[in-house]
Design an enzyme around this catalytic site. Sequence first.
Site, PDB file in Angstrom:
ATOM      1  CD  GLU A 285      39.934 138.551   3.923  1.00  0.00           C
ATOM      2  OE1 GLU A 285      40.516 138.315   4.993  1.00  0.00           O
ATOM      3  OE2 GLU A 285      40.538 138.875   2.871  1.00  0.00           O
TER       4      GLU A 285
ATOM      5  CG  HIS B 179      38.585 142.335   5.983  1.00  0.00           C
ATOM      6  ND1 HIS B 179      39.043 143.332   6.794  1.00  0.00           N
ATOM      7  CD2 HIS B 179      39.666 141.915   5.286  1.00  0.00           C
ATOM      8  CE1 HIS B 179      40.337 143.507   6.614  1.00  0.00           C
ATOM      9  NE2 HIS B 179      40.747 142.648   5.686  1.00  0.00           N
TER      10      HIS B 179
ATOM     11  CG  ASP C 133      27.856 142.852   9.199  1.00  0.00           C
ATOM     12  OD1 ASP C 133      28.793 142.816   8.365  1.00  0.00           O
ATOM     13  OD2 ASP C 133      26.742 143.350   8.941  1.00  0.00           O
TER      14      ASP C 133
ATOM     15  CG  ASP D  34      44.115 139.581   0.021  1.00  0.00           C
ATOM     16  OD1 ASP D  34      43.089 138.912  -0.190  1.00  0.00           O
ATOM     17  OD2 ASP D  34      45.246 139.083  -0.035  1.00  0.00           O
TER      18      ASP D  34
HETATM   19  O1  G3I Z   1      41.339 123.633   9.881  1.00  0.00           O
HETATM   20  C1  G3I Z   1      41.435 123.842  11.266  1.00  0.00           C
HETATM   21  C2  G3I Z   1      40.288 123.113  11.933  1.00  0.00           C
HETATM   22  O2  G3I Z   1      40.343 121.754  11.671  1.00  0.00           O
HETATM   23  C3  G3I Z   1      40.386 123.404  13.380  1.00  0.00           C
HETATM   24  O3  G3I Z   1      39.287 122.829  14.020  1.00  0.00           O
HETATM   25  C4  G3I Z   1      40.366 124.894  13.576  1.00  0.00           C
HETATM   26  C5  G3I Z   1      40.488 125.261  15.014  1.00  0.00           C
HETATM   27  O4  G3I Z   1      41.786 125.039  15.456  1.00  0.00           O
HETATM   28  O5  G3I Z   1      41.433 125.505  12.894  1.00  0.00           O
HETATM   29  C6  G3I Z   1      41.384 125.307  11.561  1.00  0.00           C
HETATM   30  O6  G3I Z   1      42.478 125.963  10.975  1.00  0.00           O
HETATM   31  C7  G3I Z   1      42.329 127.307  10.659  1.00  0.00           C
HETATM   32  C8  G3I Z   1      42.364 127.381   9.153  1.00  0.00           C
HETATM   33  O7  G3I Z   1      42.374 128.715   8.788  1.00  0.00           O
HETATM   34  C9  G3I Z   1      41.152 126.716   8.501  1.00  0.00           C
HETATM   35  O8  G3I Z   1      41.348 126.648   7.125  1.00  0.00           O
HETATM   36  C10 G3I Z   1      43.471 128.099  11.269  1.00  0.00           C
HETATM   37  O9  G3I Z   1      43.296 128.151  12.645  1.00  0.00           O
HETATM   38  C11 G3I Z   1      43.524 129.487  10.720  1.00  0.00           C
HETATM   39  O10 G3I Z   1      44.656 130.164  11.172  1.00  0.00           O
HETATM   40  C12 G3I Z   1      43.528 129.434   9.219  1.00  0.00           C
HETATM   41  O11 G3I Z   1      43.370 130.708   8.714  1.00  0.00           O
HETATM   42  C13 G3I Z   1      43.678 130.951   7.376  1.00  0.00           C
HETATM   43  C14 G3I Z   1      44.114 132.398   7.333  1.00  0.00           C
HETATM   44  O12 G3I Z   1      44.319 132.813   6.002  1.00  0.00           O
HETATM   45  C15 G3I Z   1      45.379 132.648   8.126  1.00  0.00           C
HETATM   46  O13 G3I Z   1      46.424 131.961   7.618  1.00  0.00           O
HETATM   47  C16 G3I Z   1      42.427 130.759   6.503  1.00  0.00           C
HETATM   48  O14 G3I Z   1      42.136 129.382   6.348  1.00  0.00           O
HETATM   49  C17 G3I Z   1      42.634 131.352   5.136  1.00  0.00           C
HETATM   50  O15 G3I Z   1      41.401 131.336   4.453  1.00  0.00           O
HETATM   51  C18 G3I Z   1      43.146 132.780   5.228  1.00  0.00           C
HETATM   52  O16 G3I Z   1      43.448 133.203   3.951  1.00  0.00           O
HETATM   53  C19 G3I Z   1      43.535 134.591   3.712  1.00  0.00           C
HETATM   54  C20 G3I Z   1      44.791 134.795   2.882  1.00  0.00           C
HETATM   55  O17 G3I Z   1      45.914 134.455   3.637  1.00  0.00           O
HETATM   56  C21 G3I Z   1      44.871 136.199   2.343  1.00  0.00           C
HETATM   57  N1  G3I Z   1      43.669 136.556   1.635  1.00  0.00           N
HETATM   58  C22 G3I Z   1      42.485 136.440   2.437  1.00  0.00           C
HETATM   59  C23 G3I Z   1      42.295 135.037   2.948  1.00  0.00           C
HETATM   60  C24 G3I Z   1      41.003 134.891   3.735  1.00  0.00           C
HETATM   61  O18 G3I Z   1      41.031 135.435   5.008  1.00  0.00           O
HETATM   62  O1  9MR Z   2      43.160 142.481   4.691  1.00  0.00           O
HETATM   63  C1  9MR Z   2      43.941 141.352   5.067  1.00  0.00           C
HETATM   64  C2  9MR Z   2      43.158 140.091   4.857  1.00  0.00           C
HETATM   65  O2  9MR Z   2      42.898 139.916   3.485  1.00  0.00           O
HETATM   66  C3  9MR Z   2      43.897 138.899   5.436  1.00  0.00           C
HETATM   67  O3  9MR Z   2      43.082 137.764   5.431  1.00  0.00           O
HETATM   68  C4  9MR Z   2      44.328 139.179   6.853  1.00  0.00           C
HETATM   69  C5  9MR Z   2      45.169 138.067   7.429  1.00  0.00           C
HETATM   70  O4  9MR Z   2      46.306 137.877   6.690  1.00  0.00           O
HETATM   71  O5  9MR Z   2      45.060 140.367   6.920  1.00  0.00           O
HETATM   72  C6  9MR Z   2      44.350 141.489   6.503  1.00  0.00           C
HETATM   73  O6  9MR Z   2      45.172 142.583   6.590  1.00  0.00           O
HETATM   74  C7  9MR Z   2      45.377 143.080   7.878  1.00  0.00           C
HETATM   75  C8  9MR Z   2      46.781 142.737   8.328  1.00  0.00           C
HETATM   76  O7  9MR Z   2      46.971 141.353   8.434  1.00  0.00           O
HETATM   77  C9  9MR Z   2      47.098 143.392   9.646  1.00  0.00           C
HETATM   78  N1  9MR Z   2      46.815 144.813   9.620  1.00  0.00           N
HETATM   79  C10 9MR Z   2      45.470 145.166   9.175  1.00  0.00           C
HETATM   80  C11 9MR Z   2      45.181 144.594   7.820  1.00  0.00           C
HETATM   81  C12 9MR Z   2      43.815 144.999   7.304  1.00  0.00           C
HETATM   82  O8  9MR Z   2      42.847 145.030   8.260  1.00  0.00           O
END
Ligand code: G3I
Ligand code: 9MR
Length: 572
Positions: A551, A496, A542, A182
């Site tokens: 992503e 992504h 992929d 994003d």
């Molecule tokens: O850390 C726990 C781990 O200990 C455990 O074993 C595992 C299974 O339950 O879960 C892990 O937690 C996960 C965590 O990521 C790890 O850092 C959560 O389930 C999972 O929901 C969480 O997802 C995060 C995601 O946003 C949703 O909030 C990701 O870390 C985080 O990198 C991602 O960040 C997004 C930004 O919001 C928007 N930009 C892109 C970015 C990458 O996808």
């Molecule tokens: O593109 C977004 C990505 O950067 C985030 O990690 C992810 C979770 O917050 O969300 C992606 O955006 C999606 C949104 O959450 C739901 N609709 C589709 C979007 C793009 O695929």
Amino acid sequence: MKKSLLLFAAIGALLIGCRPVSNPEIRMNQVGFGPLQEKTATIDVCCAEAQPYVAFVLAANGDTVWSGTGSATMLNPVSGKPRQVIDFSSVTEPGEYTLHVPFGQMNFTVCQHPYRELTRKALRAFYYQRASMPIVEPYAEGYERKAGHPDDHVLVHSSAATAERPEGTPLDCSGGWYDAGDYNKYIVNSGYTMGVWLMAYEMNKDYFDHLSLNIPESEQPVPDMLAEAMYNIRWMMTMQDLDGGVYHKLTEANFEGFIRPDECEKTRYVVMKTTAAALDYAATMALAARVYAPYEEIYPGFCVEATEAALAAYGWAMAHPDVYYDQPKMNELFKPEITTGAYDDFDVTDEFYWAATELYLLTGDEMYKEEAMKHKPATYIPAVWGNVAELASMEWMLRTNDVEPLLAHLKPYTDEVETISVHHSPYGNRENDFFWGCNSEGCCWRGIEYLFAYKLTNNEQYLANAQRCLNYILGQNATGYCYVTGFGQKPVCHPHHRLSYSHPKGTHPGFLAGGPNPMRQDAETDGVKYPKDVPADESYLDYQPSYASNEVTINWNVTLFALTAGLDALSD
Ligand code: G3I
Ligand code: 9MR
């Protein structure tokens, strides 16, 4: 007509080097091995009862340089699949080789610096992520694009409004890196990224001082990797409010489509000041003030400014120790509603620990040492964006050499390599190794821990395990993907990543994909379809829509290059 189209497509795919080769039986590091490095591959075998398979290695001239057999058959502890490990470490001459097994073959390379180009590309990925400026030749290396997101007229969101800066006040918060696939910019994740970044620099100064990245600042008398980081640090500095507090993020109200940066027109906001943002910011600024001290001439006044920024942010956090980013709750109170990444964290003990540690190391003020010790966690926890304690612990370990908690933490994983690991790795043997971003937060981070343990103990076993973590990332894993874009015989082709998707040249090189994630959050909310009954370690697609497994992000890429650079630095 159809046939010629297919032929063209095939030739095109070959030319861009992005055609996944179907070779499911052999999994190995597809980037290369150093001459003296351990060299293993994993093969699928028919069944649990399979006897060791015969294997051999041919050099480019056809000579057999190694022959032997696989290990006893092991069952993958995650999927139950029967596999054997082949060890051909005695192939030490630099060159191109082919490993042959009964059902297939795979090429591999032995060379002096197998990870140099990978490290360079993983760092250059950040140049591609730069907001607010065009990406131009000769630095673009084929991925030119127009500037997007000037961010010089970002509005204060109602959640962040104050008397001095009421809702709608325009701010100049230009620069910085896009977070991920994003286009938003998040302080918590940026802070973590800078922490790993500058720690990697501190641990391998000589190496990074000489690593050329071909970025616009390359002519300046400052290491390229510090110049690249400064682009983001400068942006972070724009995110501090007049009272010392720091905005949690700079974002659109909801995610952009998969369009180019210069096509994006959504209004951007700075949103809500939080304790986590203030502390990650404070730690980053204090660390940066220390690391950039030798470069006062190039960045005049920076260290004083960063020190003041860090102190003010820490002061704000002490006065507001529990302001958490709770997006649904915030949306009940403030408009417009914000639905982008949350980076929500409801425990800031570790952020206090890290920020106080860095402030102590910068100022020598005992008050910060006391603060740090007050927040020190009782148990050892790997560092991720939501838990930065280990970044602080590493600073203390470097100074006290109290490495026992780290070694105790690593021990069970170390033992698993020899006993149960079908991928010959201290990562990937447990169901809970797989989650959103696990390639970085699980695998690369563990590799970094091993590298760190090696630095502190000189025990080669830790070095070997750091390498094994990288082997896992580069192909010796359950899916057989080399998880870095632009590398390997089975590379990631469809991340992504809005930048890649919207660019005529497609996927940008040097990005680490998130990795297998059995929680598949994208399936629930966005209908991404995974094959039925795939085990946790294969729960990866992929496929561009799969943000939960494919992503790319800055916080993941920094761990990739911290690991590859640490290993590459040892190859000189
Ligand atoms: O850390 C726990 C781990 O200990 C455990 O074993 C595992 C299974 O339950 O879960 C892990 O937690 C996960 C965590 O990521 C790890 O850092 C959560 O389930 C999972 O929901 C969480 O997802 C995060 C995601 O946003 C949703 O909030 C990701 O870390 C985080 O990198 C991602 O960040 C997004 C930004 O919001 C928007 N930009 C892109 C970015 C990458 O996808
Ligand atoms: O593109 C977004 C990505 O950067 C985030 O990690 C992810 C979770 O917050 O969300 C992606 O955006 C999606 C949104 O959450 C739901 N609709 C589709 C979007 C793009 O695929």
